[in-house]
Scaffold this motif. Structure first.
Motif, PDB file in Angstrom:
ATOM      1  N   ARG A 121       6.294 -36.388 -24.501  1.00 38.66           N
ATOM      2  CA  ARG A 121       6.350 -35.314 -25.073  1.00 38.66           C
ATOM      3  C   ARG A 121       5.450 -35.128 -26.316  1.00 38.66           C
ATOM      4  N   LEU A 122       5.015 -36.427 -26.796  1.00 43.80           N
ATOM      5  CA  LEU A 122       4.247 -36.472 -28.062  1.00 43.80           C
ATOM      6  C   LEU A 122       2.681 -36.276 -27.581  1.00 43.80           C
ATOM      7  N   ILE A 123       2.487 -36.805 -26.548  1.00 47.83           N
ATOM      8  CA  ILE A 123       1.104 -36.619 -25.984  1.00 47.83           C
ATOM      9  C   ILE A 123       0.902 -35.037 -25.552  1.00 47.83           C
ATOM     10  N   ARG A 124       2.031 -34.488 -24.825  1.00 43.30           N
ATOM     11  CA  ARG A 124       2.046 -33.147 -24.612  1.00 43.30           C
ATOM     12  C   ARG A 124       1.896 -32.276 -25.691  1.00 43.30           C
ATOM     13  N   ASN A 125       2.365 -32.213 -26.751  1.00 43.59           N
ATOM     14  CA  ASN A 125       2.193 -31.582 -27.989  1.00 43.59           C
ATOM     15  C   ASN A 125       0.716 -31.581 -28.634  1.00 43.59           C
ATOM     16  N   GLY A 126       0.216 -33.056 -28.456  1.00 45.58           N
ATOM     17  CA  GLY A 126      -0.911 -33.286 -29.031  1.00 45.58           C
ATOM     18  C   GLY A 126      -2.018 -32.593 -28.053  1.00 45.58           C
ATOM     19  N   ALA A 127      -1.755 -32.629 -26.835  1.00 44.23           N
ATOM     20  CA  ALA A 127      -2.811 -32.116 -25.791  1.00 44.23           C
ATOM     21  C   ALA A 127      -2.857 -30.486 -26.073  1.00 44.23           C
ATOM     22  N   LEU A 128      -1.768 -29.960 -26.355  1.00 42.43           N
ATOM     23  CA  LEU A 128      -1.613 -28.355 -26.446  1.00 42.43           C
ATOM     24  C   LEU A 128      -2.648 -27.938 -27.809  1.00 42.43           C
ATOM     25  N   GLU A 129      -2.572 -28.889 -28.704  1.00 40.13           N
ATOM     26  CA  GLU A 129      -3.330 -28.759 -29.975  1.00 40.13           C
ATOM     27  C   GLU A 129      -4.758 -28.779 -29.957  1.00 40.13           C
ATOM     28  N   ILE A 130      -5.224 -29.188 -28.837  1.00 40.34           N
ATOM     29  CA  ILE A 130      -6.663 -29.480 -28.689  1.00 40.34           C
ATOM     30  C   ILE A 130      -7.185 -28.461 -27.438  1.00 40.34           C
ATOM     31  N   GLU A 131      -8.518 -28.225 -27.459  1.00 42.67           N
ATOM     32  CA  GLU A 131      -9.050 -27.152 -26.533  1.00 42.67           C
ATOM     33  C   GLU A 131      -8.870 -27.801 -25.302  1.00 42.67           C
ATOM     34  N   PRO A 132      -8.856 -26.601 -24.410  1.00 42.08           N
ATOM     35  CA  PRO A 132      -8.580 -27.092 -22.705  1.00 42.08           C
ATOM     36  C   PRO A 132      -9.815 -27.995 -22.379  1.00 42.08           C
ATOM     37  N   GLU A 133     -10.942 -27.709 -22.725  1.00 46.53           N
ATOM     38  CA  GLU A 133     -11.755 -28.643 -22.065  1.00 46.53           C
ATOM     39  C   GLU A 133     -11.971 -29.963 -22.597  1.00 46.53           C
ATOM     40  N   GLU A 134     -11.358 -30.311 -23.462  1.00 46.95           N
ATOM     41  CA  GLU A 134     -10.915 -31.705 -24.196  1.00 46.95           C
ATOM     42  C   GLU A 134      -9.819 -32.562 -23.667  1.00 46.95           C
ATOM     43  N   ARG A 135      -8.682 -31.767 -23.183  1.00 49.30           N
ATOM     44  CA  ARG A 135      -7.574 -32.312 -22.850  1.00 49.30           C
ATOM     45  C   ARG A 135      -7.745 -33.448 -21.662  1.00 49.30           C
ATOM     46  N   GLU A 136      -8.555 -33.284 -20.906  1.00 52.22           N
ATOM     47  CA  GLU A 136      -8.572 -34.317 -19.789  1.00 52.22           C
ATOM     48  C   GLU A 136      -9.141 -35.547 -20.282  1.00 52.22           C
ATOM     49  N   ARG A 137     -10.226 -35.659 -21.262  1.00 50.12           N
ATOM     50  CA  ARG A 137     -10.536 -36.792 -21.848  1.00 50.12           C
ATOM     51  C   ARG A 137      -9.498 -37.425 -22.814  1.00 50.12           C
ATOM     52  N   TYR A 138      -8.670 -36.490 -23.617  1.00 48.06           N
ATOM     53  CA  TYR A 138      -7.474 -36.714 -24.184  1.00 48.06           C
ATOM     54  C   TYR A 138      -6.427 -37.568 -23.606  1.00 48.06           C
ATOM     55  N   LEU A 139      -6.046 -36.938 -22.607  1.00 48.41           N
ATOM     56  CA  LEU A 139      -5.000 -37.750 -21.512  1.00 48.41           C
ATOM     57  C   LEU A 139      -5.427 -38.951 -20.994  1.00 48.41           C
ATOM     58  N   ALA A 140      -6.805 -38.982 -20.642  1.00 47.85           N
ATOM     59  CA  ALA A 140      -7.410 -40.361 -20.060  1.00 47.85           C
ATOM     60  C   ALA A 140      -7.449 -41.447 -21.400  1.00 47.85           C
ATOM     61  N   ASP A 141      -7.747 -41.129 -22.417  1.00 50.58           N
ATOM     62  CA  ASP A 141      -7.645 -42.014 -23.431  1.00 50.58           C
ATOM     63  C   ASP A 141      -6.577 -42.477 -23.964  1.00 50.58           C
ATOM     64  N   LEU A 142      -5.263 -41.723 -23.773  1.00 51.47           N
ATOM     65  CA  LEU A 142      -4.043 -42.182 -24.171  1.00 51.47           C
ATOM     66  C   LEU A 142      -3.105 -42.645 -22.812  1.00 51.47           C
ATOM     67  N   ALA A 143      -3.729 -42.664 -21.604  1.00 48.12           N
ATOM     68  CA  ALA A 143      -2.983 -43.080 -20.694  1.00 48.12           C
ATOM     69  C   ALA A 143      -2.837 -44.781 -20.826  1.00 48.12           C
ATOM     70  N   ASP A 144      -3.670 -45.453 -21.010  1.00 46.12           N
ATOM     71  CA  ASP A 144      -3.497 -46.908 -21.336  1.00 46.12           C
ATOM     72  C   ASP A 144      -2.754 -47.103 -22.576  1.00 46.12           C
ATOM     73  N   PHE A 145      -2.917 -46.321 -23.494  1.00 50.17           N
ATOM     74  CA  PHE A 145      -2.343 -46.459 -24.763  1.00 50.17           C
ATOM     75  C   PHE A 145      -0.603 -46.353 -24.460  1.00 50.17           C
ATOM     76  N   SER A 146      -0.113 -45.347 -23.586  1.00 55.25           N
ATOM     77  CA  SER A 146       0.918 -45.137 -23.278  1.00 55.25           C
ATOM     78  C   SER A 146       1.688 -45.881 -22.166  1.00 55.25           C
ATOM     79  N   SER A 147       0.834 -46.959 -21.544  1.00 57.28           N
ATOM     80  CA  SER A 147       1.548 -47.574 -20.440  1.00 57.28           C
ATOM     81  C   SER A 147       1.531 -46.726 -19.127  1.00 57.28           C
ATOM     82  N   PHE A 148       0.873 -45.339 -18.921  1.00 61.04           N
ATOM     83  CA  PHE A 148       1.216 -44.726 -17.786  1.00 61.04           C
ATOM     84  C   PHE A 148      -0.243 -45.153 -17.160  1.00 61.04           C
ATOM     85  N   ASN A 149       0.015 -44.840 -15.560  1.00 60.97           N
ATOM     86  CA  ASN A 149      -1.063 -44.967 -14.947  1.00 60.97           C
ATOM     87  C   ASN A 149      -2.326 -43.681 -15.232  1.00 60.97           C
TER      88      ASN A 149
END
Length: 758
Positions: free
Chosen positions: A72-100
């Motif tokens: 939920r924290l990552i979702r709220n953060g992703a909604l705050e950024i531009e759509p074209e930046e979201r994929e990189r943002y989610l990829a950066d946080l995947a390892d940090f949050s232990s998700f594949n």
């Protein structure tokens, strides 16, 4: 005579009957008592199985809750950024949050489409559940994967975040069932799908198939109650025979997330070990003598207690040290804190570099060290205090005091006695014990939180043998979370501001360039120093986005100056270490320059000396590519490391910036300091490398550097870092860069500016 004999026989018969009646009565009483003990034992062991299942249920609930909160924290953060930046943002946080992997879709339709695309149409999304703000977890048994779906009913956005995570942690939790491998613990859906299976497998179907054609073909009907309970979210137990006739006991507990359930099944003989045999012995012994029956009854009670103690040891004993494990420690500590008004403290103790010790000397030596440390901890305990090993090399101690001096003395004694261990290389290797303390002021707080606070104190010891928990450390963690969450929105809103610090050429006193620095004008916290937020963003792997923002802002500024017919100068931009992992970084930067019509030669990319020393061969190619694309290369903090001269030999560097440590205090006007600076400047001249001295604050330093042949000076002596608008006022005169005599330098200023963005 015959009458007398008959009378005696009659009396004997009466006595025999009475004696037999007494024996039967006593035997019946003892039998009832034995059966009662047997039932009580079964009830207790059955409750123990239920408790173990519930503990596993709680552990799994906690892990899933933590993962959902992060989503939920990552979702709220992703909604705050531009759509074209979201994929990189989610990829950066995947390892940090232990998700594949992490994915954000716009609505439930897209979420269902994503699910069908990746895992087929057999899995269904529960829209009602997501619309209520709850989460849905879908297990993919064939791929050992769990897919998390969650939205938020509190806002108007219908976006759904999807997280894919392997089920290894779930398998590990299920393997810790405290029955020495004799129990089977699984997680299934309410329809029976086995979540941790490598293949698509239905528990209820497997049960039906397993008993088909056997003498126990009616057993699958017993599981209908379990099916009904799971549909209504109820827990329960179930007794049934195995195919070989062995009695089994099953306990199940539904999870609050999606439709999952955790259950444990174990042979009844494990729980009731010895009880049936002892009961039968009592029945036989009642026919021999009441005394033996009483003895056997007493023996039964003793063995029952030993049996219960053995089960307790399995659940609560640490197999390495022989003492309590963390579960027992928590249960006992919670009871102590609830029932006592005394002052208490929790201590976290670990062994420095224990993994290294284990790898070098082996697991047996490591276990011997753990047993020795625990023995020393137990020796230091006072009446009423408890201790246990948690995991690996971490121990927890509950001390009945909050006197800091007393705690420090006791832990110093523990450290001294524990580190006297001579079992490694005949005492030549000495390990170090570290300790952190949390003083318990509110006994109602969660014990796990108290333990984590003690862990935090241990990790931030600041060189002390014993460190006490400080609230400011928790505040630092809170600040980290807030800044990571606020960073995307601050980038969009312009809260990050570019500052420029002019560079002055010593040959003519003219401004020849500037360094771009970053400041964060946070809407709530005010102006933040880079020293605060840069390490946090680096830790969160978000610094690359900030670097890209800085580079683009500099290009935008140079474009405006060109349009205004201003004289432009070279602006240096810092390049963080994390950027080097981006394969086409320099091509991206070149594309930005072309988009704004800025020549790459007007931008100087600064890298610190430590980056160059990590992989010199790779950096040679990187610098070569930098020059091929037209950028200038600057070596920052030159002289701070130990291989600076080797870097000058191996790398084609345009500029070196002498580290400010050379100029802390007065400029070296004699002795070793002057010789070092003078030699570096002379060598740079011979190698045709431009030199910049940064951190200069005194006019005497400027004069000395001019005499030694330094090209450029950057520091408070001429200019402080300033907003772009101030730079345009102070650095320009009629569209041309100003030239100022070196005597116009400012007086030394002792106020310290935060370090630049590195």
């Amino acid at each position: 005579m015959e009458k007398k004999y008959s009378k005696r026989r009659r009396s004997q018969r009466i006595l025999a009957v009475l004696f037999g009646a007494v024996i039967l009565a006593l035997s019946w009483v003892f039998l009832q008592n034995s059966l009662h003990i047997y039932e009580q034992s079964r009830g207790r062991t059955k409750q123990y199985l239920i408790d173990i299942t519930y503990q596993l249920h709680e552990h799994i609930e906690t892990q899933i809750q933590n993962s959902l909160e992060m989503l939920r924290l990552i979702r709220n953060g992703a909604l705050e950024i531009e759509p074209e930046e979201r994929e990189r943002y989610l990829a950066d946080l995947a390892d940090f949050s232990s998700f594949n992997s992490l994915h954000l879709v716009n609505d439930f339709d897209q979420a269902e489409a994503w699910l069908r695309q990746h895992y087929g149409g057999q899995y269904v999304l529960d829209r009602d559940l997501l619309q209520q703000g709850q989460a849905q977890l879908i297990a993919i048994p064939g791929k050992s994967m769990v897919v998390y779906f969650t939205a938020d009913h509190a806002d108007q956005d219908t976006s759904v975040i999807i997280g894919e995570k392997g089920n290894e942690l779930l398998k590990e939790l299920l393997s810790n069932n405290s029955f020495d491998g004799q129990a089977l613990t699984l997680t299934i859906t309410r329809q029976g799908t086995v979540i941790t299976s490598q293949i698509e497998q239905n528990f209820f179907d497997e049960i039906a198939a397993s008993y088909a054609g056997t003498e126990y073909a009616e057993v699958p009907q017993l599981f209908e109650k379990m099916r009904a309970d799971l549909r209504t979210g109820q827990s329960g137990t179930l007794s049934f025979p195995s195919r070989s006739g062995e009695s089994l006991l099953l306990s199940y507990e539904p999870l609050s997330f999606s439709d999952w359930c955790v259950f444990t099944v174990i042979p009844a003989s494990v729980l009731n070990a010895g009880i049936e045999d002892l009961t039968m012995q009592n029945l036989v012994l009642t026919l021999v003598t009441i005394l033996l029956l009483v003895s056997v009854g007493g023996f039964l009670v003793i063995l029952q207690r030993k049996h219960t103690r053995r089960l307790t040891d399995i659940a609560f004993m640490d197999e390495i040290t022989g003492g309590w494990n963390e579960l027992r420690f928590r249960l006992e500590a919670e009871q102590i804190l609830k029932s006592s008004d005394a002052a208490w403290s929790i201590v976290s103790v670990d062994i420095a570099d224990f993994t290294f010790l284990n790898n070098i000397y082996g697991a047996q030596a490591g276990d011997a060290v753990l047993r020795h440390v625990f023995a020393q901890i137990r020796n230091m305990l006072q009446p009423g205090e408890i201790a246990a090993r948690s995991s690996a090399d971490i121990f927890y101690i509950l001390l009945q005091t909050q006197d800091r001096d007393a705690i420090t003395r006791r832990l110093s004694g523990l450290k001294r006695n524990a580190e006297a261990f001579t079992g490694l290389d005949n005492g030549s290797y000495r390990f170090e014990l570290r300790a952190g303390v949390y003083l318990i002021h509110d006994c109602s707080r969660n014990l796990a939180w108290m333990e984590e606070s003690a862990n935090l104190a241990r990790k931030y010891r600041d060189g002390q043998e014993c460190s006490f928990y400080r609230e400011e450390k928790m505040q630092e963690q809170k600040l980290e979370r807030e800044l990571i969450s606020d960073m995307p929105s601050s980038l969009r809103s312009g809260a990050f501001e570019v500052y420029l610090q002019p560079k002055v050429r010593l040959s003519d006193g003219c401004i020849s360039g500037a360094e771009a620095l970053i400041r964060w004008n946070h809407p709530e916290k005010g102006m933040l120093s880079p020293g605060i937020f840069i390490p946090i963003l680096e830790k969160a792997k978000m610094i690359s986005r900030l670097d890209h923002f800085m580079f683009e802002q500099v290009c935008l500024l140079l474009q405006r100056w060109q349009q205004e017919s201003r004289e432009t100068c070279v602006i240096s931009v810092n390049l963080s270490r994390q950027n080097l992992s981006i394969p086409d970084l320099l091509q991206q930067y070149r594309a930005v320059c072309e988009r704004y019509g800025v020549a790459p030669s007007s931008i100087e990319l600064e890298l610190t000396e430590s980056i160059f020393m990590e992989n010199t061969a790779w950096m040679q190619k990187f610098v070569q590519e930098m020059h091929q694309l037209g950028f200038r290369c600057s070596l920052d903090d030159f002289g701070a490391g130990y291989s600076s001269l080797g870097l000058l030999k191996d790398l084609d560097i345009d500029v070196i910036k002498l580290d400010r440590s050379f100029f802390a205090g007065n400029v070296p006007d004699g002795g070793k300091g002057r010789l070092i600076v003078s030699s570096i400047l002379e060598l740079a001249q011979q190698l045709h490398i431009h030199t910049v001295a940064e951190g200069i604050e005194q006019t005497e330093q400027v004069s000395a550097l001019r005499r030694m042949g330094c090209d450029v000076v950057q520091g408070f002596v001429f200019f402080r870092p300033m907003p772009v608008a101030d730079f345009e006022q102070q650095a320009y005169n009629g569209g041309k860069l100003r030239c100022l005599p070196c005597t116009a330098a400012e007086e030394p200023n002792n106020s310290k500016e935060p370090p630049s963005h590195e």
